[in-house]
Write an enzyme that holds these catalytic residues in place. Structure first.
Site, PDB file in Angstrom:
ATOM      1  N   CYS A 130      47.473  41.309  46.160  1.00  0.00           N
ATOM      2  CA  CYS A 130      47.734  42.496  47.191  1.00  0.00           C
ATOM      3  C   CYS A 130      47.003  42.948  47.665  1.00  0.00           C
ATOM      4  O   CYS A 130      45.927  43.797  47.702  1.00  0.00           O
ATOM      5  CB  CYS A 130      48.581  43.206  47.465  1.00  0.00           C
ATOM      6  SG  CYS A 130      48.695  43.795  49.126  1.00  0.00           S
ATOM      7  N   CYS A 133      46.892  45.854  49.776  1.00  0.00           N
ATOM      8  CA  CYS A 133      47.171  47.148  49.325  1.00  0.00           C
ATOM      9  C   CYS A 133      46.265  48.419  48.663  1.00  0.00           C
ATOM     10  O   CYS A 133      46.467  49.707  47.835  1.00  0.00           O
ATOM     11  CB  CYS A 133      48.362  47.421  48.252  1.00  0.00           C
ATOM     12  SG  CYS A 133      49.515  45.868  49.307  1.00  0.00           S
ATOM     13  N   ASP A 134      45.878  46.827  47.744  1.00  0.00           N
ATOM     14  CA  ASP A 134      44.816  47.140  46.068  1.00  0.00           C
ATOM     15  C   ASP A 134      43.351  47.329  47.219  1.00  0.00           C
ATOM     16  O   ASP A 134      42.416  48.159  46.140  1.00  0.00           O
ATOM     17  CB  ASP A 134      45.165  46.597  45.409  1.00  0.00           C
ATOM     18  CG  ASP A 134      46.406  46.937  44.850  1.00  0.00           C
ATOM     19  OD1 ASP A 134      47.626  47.927  45.941  1.00  0.00           O
ATOM     20  OD2 ASP A 134      47.697  45.945  44.520  1.00  0.00           O
TER      21      ASP A 134
END
Ligand code: NAP
Length: 302
Positions: A130, A133-134
């Site tokens: 992701c 997300c990261d």
């Protein structure tokens, strides 16, 4: 007892909830993770009519609020089975069970893994599925994205804003994803294309340090990277529902545009269904079709 139980609160499931409620049917969505499904990880949606740019999170939140304001209910539990009995269906979850006169399976899909040694161990230590997300953890660092679909291209574009260098590794020399996005990537000076190549090994101590990439001639190269973003597609999440809907060899639920399954009263909508085009707009379209058919079914058995 609900009129319509929807498994999955992604774009297909939430759209089905809106259509179900607008037909005055009671609706429960059962969602295993967070509402929005896969789209929640998309940084910028540019291909949904009305909004030229909207983040996946904002899109999902708006649709969820719309469904909820119309009276759809949601529980955050994982559905693990559907049992038909006496003209109704019991949907069993990890926490309990819910009864519905109809069920719409809108479970979407989960990340496909690369399948290289240590991939699981290094999740959260350099390996991610992701980018939104990261990605922020890799500001100013070197990352690789694997895949040639829209997710990989969009992830690479997003990461090119944050990372110093982005390798885009794809097993062919043509992309499955949109040419417009590939063209934007070609214009980025910090994006390096590694084509006709696959990742064969990950090297780490505590965190990922480098990866081995093998090209189609069999030549291997070691690339120093801090992060590896895997975007090699998705696997449909239908395995718990095979008793009520036929699955094809790849695990997709077999149905036509009416979203009907082999079981009257059970419908399937979105990316987990056999279809040609898997896009946000076609997921929403499936949600509308499945709920419309569910309402027709409910009215016919009344
Ligand atoms: P996808 O379109 O299935 O692409 C997966 C990519 O990974 C393909 O390029 C494939 O290569 C490659 N691949 C598969 N297995 C591999 C392996 N073991 N090793 C190396 N490479 C591998 O998946 P996706 O990009 O996640 O997209 C899923 C769906 O969501 C698609 O329909 C996509 O269009 C849609 N989507 C839409 C948007 C948008 O509309 N903005 C954004 C994201 C995703 P090959 O090409 O050689 O098969």
């Amino acid at each position: 007892m609900y009129d319509i139980v929807i498994i999955g609160a992604g774009p297909a499931g939430m759209t089905a909830a809106i259509y179900g409620r607008r037909a005055s049917k009671s609706v429960l969505m059962i969602e295993a993770k967070s509402y929005g499904g896969q789209i929640i990880n998309t940084p910028d949606i540019e291909n949904y009519p009305v909004a030229a740019h909207i983040s996946g999170f904002d899109f999902a939140t708006k649709v969820f609020e719309q469904a909820t304001a119309l009276g759809a209910q949601t529980v955050f539990e994982k559905a693990v089975g559907i049992t038909p009995h006496d003209g109704v269906f019991t949907v069993t979850t990890n926490k309990g069970a819910y009864e519905g006169k109809t069920v719409i399976i809108a479970t979407g899909s989960e990340n496909r893994k690369l399948g290289v040694p240590d991939e699981d161990r290094l999740v959260g230590r350099g390996v991610s599925y992701c980018a939104t997300c990261d990605g922020a953890f890799f500001r100013g660092k070197t990352v690789a994205v694997v895949g040639g679909g829209n997710t990989a291209l969009e992830d690479a574009l997003y990461l090119s804003e944050l990372a110093e260098t982005v390798y885009l590794i794809h097993r062919r020399d043509e992309f499955r994803g949109a040419e417009a996005t590939a063209e934007k990537l070609r214009e980025r000076e910090n994006v390096r294309f590694v084509l006709n190549s696959t990742v064969t090994a990950l090297h780490a101590d505590k965190r990922l340090q480098s990866i081995t990439v093998k090209n189609k001639n069999g030549d291997e190269t070691e690339l120093s990277v801090n992060g590896l973003f895997v975007a090699v597609g998705r696997i449909p999440e239908n395995q718990n529902f095979a008793s009520v809907c036929e699955l094809d060899a790849s695990g997709y639920a077999v149905s036509g545009e009416d979203c009907k399954t082999k079981t009257p009263g059970v419908f399937v909508a979105g990316d987990n269904r056999v279809k040609e085009v898997r896009q946000l707009v076609t997921a929403a379209s499936d949600g509308a079709a499945a709920a419309t058919e569910a309402v027709k079914y409910l009215n016919s058995v009344r």
